[in-house]
Design a protein around this motif. Structure first.
Motif, PDB file in Angstrom:
ATOM      1  N   PHE A 174      32.428  42.255  51.870  1.00  0.00           N
ATOM      2  CA  PHE A 174      32.074  42.773  50.549  1.00  0.00           C
ATOM      3  C   PHE A 174      33.241  43.613  50.039  1.00  0.00           C
ATOM      4  O   PHE A 174      33.525  44.666  50.599  1.00  0.00           O
ATOM      5  CB  PHE A 174      30.803  43.622  50.631  1.00  0.00           C
ATOM      6  CG  PHE A 174      30.511  44.334  49.339  1.00  0.00           C
ATOM      7  CD1 PHE A 174      29.876  43.689  48.309  1.00  0.00           C
ATOM      8  CD2 PHE A 174      30.919  45.653  49.154  1.00  0.00           C
ATOM      9  CE1 PHE A 174      29.628  44.341  47.102  1.00  0.00           C
ATOM     10  CE2 PHE A 174      30.683  46.312  47.956  1.00  0.00           C
ATOM     11  CZ  PHE A 174      30.036  45.651  46.930  1.00  0.00           C
ATOM     12  N   HIS A 211      34.491  46.271  47.963  1.00  0.00           N
ATOM     13  CA  HIS A 211      34.002  47.365  47.118  1.00  0.00           C
ATOM     14  C   HIS A 211      34.823  47.462  45.829  1.00  0.00           C
ATOM     15  O   HIS A 211      34.281  47.668  44.749  1.00  0.00           O
ATOM     16  CB  HIS A 211      34.114  48.694  47.883  1.00  0.00           C
ATOM     17  CG  HIS A 211      32.788  49.289  48.233  1.00  0.00           C
ATOM     18  ND1 HIS A 211      32.428  49.600  49.521  1.00  0.00           N
ATOM     19  CD2 HIS A 211      31.730  49.652  47.459  1.00  0.00           C
ATOM     20  CE1 HIS A 211      31.212  50.120  49.519  1.00  0.00           C
ATOM     21  NE2 HIS A 211      30.765  50.159  48.293  1.00  0.00           N
ATOM     22  N   HIS A 236      33.842  45.028  43.066  1.00  0.00           N
ATOM     23  CA  HIS A 236      32.556  45.338  42.442  1.00  0.00           C
ATOM     24  C   HIS A 236      32.593  46.623  41.643  1.00  0.00           C
ATOM     25  O   HIS A 236      31.898  46.760  40.639  1.00  0.00           O
ATOM     26  CB  HIS A 236      31.465  45.354  43.514  1.00  0.00           C
ATOM     27  CG  HIS A 236      31.176  43.978  44.050  1.00  0.00           C
ATOM     28  ND1 HIS A 236      31.927  43.393  45.039  1.00  0.00           N
ATOM     29  CD2 HIS A 236      30.228  43.058  43.707  1.00  0.00           C
ATOM     30  CE1 HIS A 236      31.455  42.166  45.293  1.00  0.00           C
ATOM     31  NE2 HIS A 236      30.424  41.933  44.492  1.00  0.00           N
ATOM     32  N   ARG A 237      33.425  47.594  42.077  1.00  0.00           N
ATOM     33  CA  ARG A 237      33.535  48.860  41.346  1.00  0.00           C
ATOM     34  C   ARG A 237      34.107  48.675  39.946  1.00  0.00           C
ATOM     35  O   ARG A 237      33.819  49.458  39.041  1.00  0.00           O
ATOM     36  CB  ARG A 237      34.484  49.806  42.092  1.00  0.00           C
ATOM     37  CG  ARG A 237      33.815  50.672  43.079  1.00  0.00           C
ATOM     38  CD  ARG A 237      34.782  51.714  43.558  1.00  0.00           C
ATOM     39  NE  ARG A 237      34.613  52.951  42.805  1.00  0.00           N
ATOM     40  CZ  ARG A 237      35.158  54.088  43.195  1.00  0.00           C
ATOM     41  NH1 ARG A 237      35.913  54.150  44.275  1.00  0.00           N
ATOM     42  NH2 ARG A 237      34.960  55.187  42.498  1.00  0.00           N
ATOM     43  N   ARG A 265      33.386  46.310  38.044  1.00  0.00           N
ATOM     44  CA  ARG A 265      32.351  45.702  37.210  1.00  0.00           C
ATOM     45  C   ARG A 265      31.019  46.444  37.182  1.00  0.00           C
ATOM     46  O   ARG A 265      30.243  46.290  36.238  1.00  0.00           O
ATOM     47  CB  ARG A 265      32.129  44.265  37.693  1.00  0.00           C
ATOM     48  CG  ARG A 265      33.320  43.387  37.443  1.00  0.00           C
ATOM     49  CD  ARG A 265      33.431  42.246  38.426  1.00  0.00           C
ATOM     50  NE  ARG A 265      34.583  41.408  38.126  1.00  0.00           N
ATOM     51  CZ  ARG A 265      35.815  41.648  38.570  1.00  0.00           C
ATOM     52  NH1 ARG A 265      36.046  42.701  39.345  1.00  0.00           N
ATOM     53  NH2 ARG A 265      36.809  40.858  38.245  1.00  0.00           N
ATOM     54  N   PHE A 266      30.762  47.226  38.221  1.00  0.00           N
ATOM     55  CA  PHE A 266      29.476  47.931  38.345  1.00  0.00           C
ATOM     56  C   PHE A 266      29.686  49.357  38.825  1.00  0.00           C
ATOM     57  O   PHE A 266      30.520  49.595  39.690  1.00  0.00           O
ATOM     58  CB  PHE A 266      28.564  47.215  39.360  1.00  0.00           C
ATOM     59  CG  PHE A 266      28.261  45.802  38.994  1.00  0.00           C
ATOM     60  CD1 PHE A 266      27.209  45.494  38.148  1.00  0.00           C
ATOM     61  CD2 PHE A 266      29.047  44.766  39.470  1.00  0.00           C
ATOM     62  CE1 PHE A 266      26.945  44.180  37.785  1.00  0.00           C
ATOM     63  CE2 PHE A 266      28.792  43.444  39.118  1.00  0.00           C
ATOM     64  CZ  PHE A 266      27.739  43.152  38.272  1.00  0.00           C
ATOM     65  N   CYS A 289      24.050  49.171  42.544  1.00  0.00           N
ATOM     66  CA  CYS A 289      23.651  48.646  43.861  1.00  0.00           C
ATOM     67  C   CYS A 289      22.963  49.704  44.699  1.00  0.00           C
ATOM     68  O   CYS A 289      21.991  49.423  45.397  1.00  0.00           O
ATOM     69  CB  CYS A 289      24.871  48.129  44.614  1.00  0.00           C
ATOM     70  SG  CYS A 289      25.718  46.825  43.713  1.00  0.00           S
ATOM     71  N   CYS A 305      22.216  41.269  47.386  1.00  0.00           N
ATOM     72  CA  CYS A 305      23.276  40.526  46.677  1.00  0.00           C
ATOM     73  C   CYS A 305      22.679  39.542  45.672  1.00  0.00           C
ATOM     74  O   CYS A 305      23.278  39.245  44.630  1.00  0.00           O
ATOM     75  CB  CYS A 305      24.143  39.750  47.663  1.00  0.00           C
ATOM     76  SG  CYS A 305      24.450  40.582  49.222  1.00  0.00           S
ATOM     77  N   CYS A 352      22.274  39.713  41.664  1.00  0.00           N
ATOM     78  CA  CYS A 352      23.322  39.220  40.756  1.00  0.00           C
ATOM     79  C   CYS A 352      23.802  37.830  41.141  1.00  0.00           C
ATOM     80  O   CYS A 352      24.095  37.013  40.270  1.00  0.00           O
ATOM     81  CB  CYS A 352      24.524  40.166  40.763  1.00  0.00           C
ATOM     82  SG  CYS A 352      24.183  41.776  40.054  1.00  0.00           S
ATOM     83  N   HIS A 353      23.924  37.585  42.440  1.00  0.00           N
ATOM     84  CA  HIS A 353      24.453  36.288  42.881  1.00  0.00           C
ATOM     85  C   HIS A 353      23.335  35.250  42.821  1.00  0.00           C
ATOM     86  O   HIS A 353      22.783  34.829  43.827  1.00  0.00           O
ATOM     87  CB  HIS A 353      25.083  36.410  44.269  1.00  0.00           C
ATOM     88  CG  HIS A 353      26.410  37.110  44.221  1.00  0.00           C
ATOM     89  ND1 HIS A 353      27.562  36.489  43.780  1.00  0.00           N
ATOM     90  CD2 HIS A 353      26.768  38.376  44.496  1.00  0.00           C
ATOM     91  CE1 HIS A 353      28.574  37.351  43.814  1.00  0.00           C
ATOM     92  NE2 HIS A 353      28.117  38.507  44.239  1.00  0.00           N
ATOM     93  N   ALA A 361      26.353  36.419  38.462  1.00  0.00           N
ATOM     94  CA  ALA A 361      27.504  35.970  39.253  1.00  0.00           C
ATOM     95  C   ALA A 361      27.138  34.658  39.924  1.00  0.00           C
ATOM     96  O   ALA A 361      25.969  34.268  39.939  1.00  0.00           O
ATOM     97  CB  ALA A 361      27.861  37.021  40.294  1.00  0.00           C
ATOM     98  N   CYS A 394      31.712  34.435  50.144  1.00  0.00           N
ATOM     99  CA  CYS A 394      31.358  35.684  50.834  1.00  0.00           C
ATOM    100  C   CYS A 394      31.684  35.601  52.326  1.00  0.00           C
ATOM    101  O   CYS A 394      32.271  36.511  52.892  1.00  0.00           O
ATOM    102  CB  CYS A 394      29.875  35.975  50.702  1.00  0.00           C
ATOM    103  SG  CYS A 394      29.392  36.441  49.055  1.00  0.00           S
TER     104      CYS A 394
END
Lengths: 190, 144
Positions: free
Chosen positions: B56, B58, B61-62, B64-65, B70, B96, B99-100, B105, B114
Motif C-alpha cells: 500500500f 501511503h 493515496h495521500r 488523493r485522500f 481511510c 480497500c 474505492c477499489h 478506482a 496491489c
C-alpha cells in the motif's frame, strides 16, 4: 545518569538515521524507482502500471526527510486537493487551536498545531483512543513516541519522522512569554 | 525543568533496553531497501496463499485522500496488518473495496497491481522508526 542516557539515546538515534543515504540532487532521482526499491518484485506482471514516486512527488514542495515532501504545505498551497470524506455524513472539523506543552525536560517546549492535524485527520482518529481531550491528561514520554505510541503512531511511520526534533520542540523556554496549554493559534504559525 | 521523572529501577531497565536496541539495530546499520517512507506491506495471508504480498503506497493515496477518509470513514486502524482484511471483505466493499470497485478506482480483478511485493516480505510500515530502531521484522509466516 539521566543526562548520559538521553545523550546516548539521541546520539545513537542520530547516528542510525544519518547512515541513510542523503539525496544529492533535487528531481525524480531523489525517489527510488519501484522496481529497485527492495519491496516491489521487479518480476511482478503489473510493476510498470504503477506510478513511480518520483513522477508525482517531484512536483510537490520539497522536504529533506520522509517522502521528501512538505505535505501540510502541499495541501495549503493547493498543490494537492485530496478528498475529505467518502461517507456523505462525515463532518469536516478544522480546529484552529495550538497546544503548548511545557513538561519537556531539558528540551524545548512543544507546540502542537490542531489546525495542521485536523486538515488531514478526524477528531476521532486521536480522541479518546490515543489522546485524552483534556490537556495534560494523557501522559506520554519521548520513549513512548519512539516506540510507535502517541504521536509516534503517525510521526515516524507516515508523517514527518522523529529526526526532526525542532518541528515539534519549537519553542525556546528561555524566551517564551506566553502561557502553556490549549490556546487560539497565533496568526500565521502553522 | 530538567528534573528527572524517571525512577531508578526504571532507569536500569531503560539502559538495558537501549543496549538491546543498539545491538539489534547495529547489524542493520546500512538500510537495504529504498522504498518510499510509509509504504505498508501486508503479508498476513498472501505468502500462504501463493500470492505476492500487497504493497500500500501511503504517498500515492495521500495525494488523493486525506488520512481521515481511510482511517475514520473506512475504519482502518493505524497498524500494519492489524485490520483483518481479506479479499471477500474487499469485494463486499469494505476496506480497500470502498474505492477499489471500478468506480472510484480500478477494481479487484487487477490482482497484480496491489499484490506487487517480493514474496516473503514481512508485514511492515517501511522506514518507520520502530523498524529502524528494532531492525527488520521477522520473515513472514511460512518463509523460514
Amino acid at each position: 545518569m539521566n543526562a548520559l542516557l538521553k545523550f546516548l539515546a539521541v546520539t545513537w538515534t542520530v547516528l542510525l538515521w544519518s547512515t541513510a543515504p542523503v539525496p544529492a540532487v533535487a528531481g525524480p532521482e531523489k525517489w527510488s524507482p519501484l522496481e529497485k526499491d527492495g519491496l516491489h518484485d521487479p518480476q511482478g506482471p503489473a510493476i510498470h502500471e504503477l506510478q513511480q514516486p518520483g513522477e508525482a512527488l517531484s512536483q510537490m514542495p520539497p522536504d529533506s526527510v520522509g517522502n521528501q515532501v512538505r505535505w501540510v504545505e502541499a495541501l495549503r498551497k493547493g498543490t494537492i486537493n485530496p478528498r475529505t470524506n467518502i461517507l456523505p455524513e462525515t463532518k469536516i472539523q478544522v480546529l484552529d487551536q495550538d497546544l503548548i506543552y511545557g513538561n519537556t525536560g531539558d528540551n524545548w517546549f512543544v507546540l502542537f498545531p490542531h489546525k495542521a492535524h485536523t486538515e488531514w485527520l478526524d477528531c476521532a482518529n486521536c480522541h479518546e483512543r490515543i489522546f485524552k481531550t483534556k490537556f495534560g491528561a494523557t501522559g506520554f514520554k519521548m520513549m513512548d513516541i519512539l516506540a510507535g505510541k502517541a504521536c509516534g503512531q503517525c510521526h515516524g511511520a507516515v508523517s514527518f519522522p522523529l529526526t526532526e526534533c525542532r518541528r515539534c520542540h519549537s519553542i525556546d523556554p528561555g524566551t517564551f512569554k506566553g502561557k502553556l496549554g490549549a490556546q487560539q493559534a497565533a496568526g500565521g504559525k502553522p | 525543568m530538567g528534573k528527572s521523572h524517571i525512577h531508578k529501577p526504571k532507569r536500569n531497565f531503560i539502559l538495558w533496553l537501549m543496549a538491546l536496541l543498539m545491538l539489534a539495530s547495529g547489524v542493520e546499520i546500512v538500510p537495504q531497501a529504498q522504498a518510499e517512507y510509509g509504504d505498508v506491506v501486508i503479508n498476513n495471508q498472501s505468502d500462504k496463499a501463493g500470492m505476492r504480498p500487497p504493497i500500500f503506497p501511503h504517498w500515492f493515496h495521500r495525494i488523493r485522500f486525506r488520512c481521515k477518509v481511510c482511517h475514520a470513514d473506512l475504519g482502518f486502524k493505524f497498524q500494519a496488518g492489524g485490520n483483518q482484511i481479506n479479499m471477500l471483505k474487499i469485494i463486499d466493499g469494505e476496506f480497500c473495496g470502498a474505492c477499489h470497485n471500478g468506480e472510484i478506482a480500478w477494481s479487484v480483478e487487477n490482482c497484480d497491481v496491489c499484490h506487487s511485493g517480493k514474496p516473503g516480505t514481512p508485514t511492515q510500515v517501511h522506514g518507520s522508526t520502530v523498524q529502524k530502531l528494532i531492525g527488520k521484522p521477522a520473515p513472514a509466516a511460512g518463509q523460514k
